[in-house]
Design a protein around this motif. Structure first.
Motif: not given
Length: 58
Positions: A29-30, A33, A23, A25-26, A41, A35-39
Motif C-alpha cells: 500500500i505504501e 498509494n 507487513k 501488505y502495508l 504518531k 497517501d493511504g497510510i498515516y505515518k
C-alpha cells in the motif's frame, strides 16, 4: 487478495504468518498509494504522572 496483489501461491500463503503478511501488505500500500497510510504518531493524551502526584503516597 494475497494471490492477486502479491502473487502468492496457495502453498506460500499458508506458510506465511499473519504478521508477515500484514507487513508486506502495508509495504504494498505504501508503494502504490503513499497517501493511504498515516505515518505520524498521534499525540499522547495521557499526562505524565509521578508518585508525588498520587495522593496515597504523600
Amino acid at each position: 487478495m494475497a494471490k492477486a496483489l502479491m502473487g502468492y501461491s496457495l502453498q506460500e500463503f499458508m506458510k506465511l504468518t499473519p504478521n508477515l503478511w500484514l507487513k508486506q501488505y502495508l509495504i504494498y500500500i505504501e508503494i502504490n498509494n503513499p497517501d493511504g497510510i498515516y505515518k505520524e504518531k498521534p499525540k499522547s493524551i495521557r499526562k505524565q504522572v509521578t508518585l508525588d502526584d498520587i495522593p496515597f503516597f504523600n
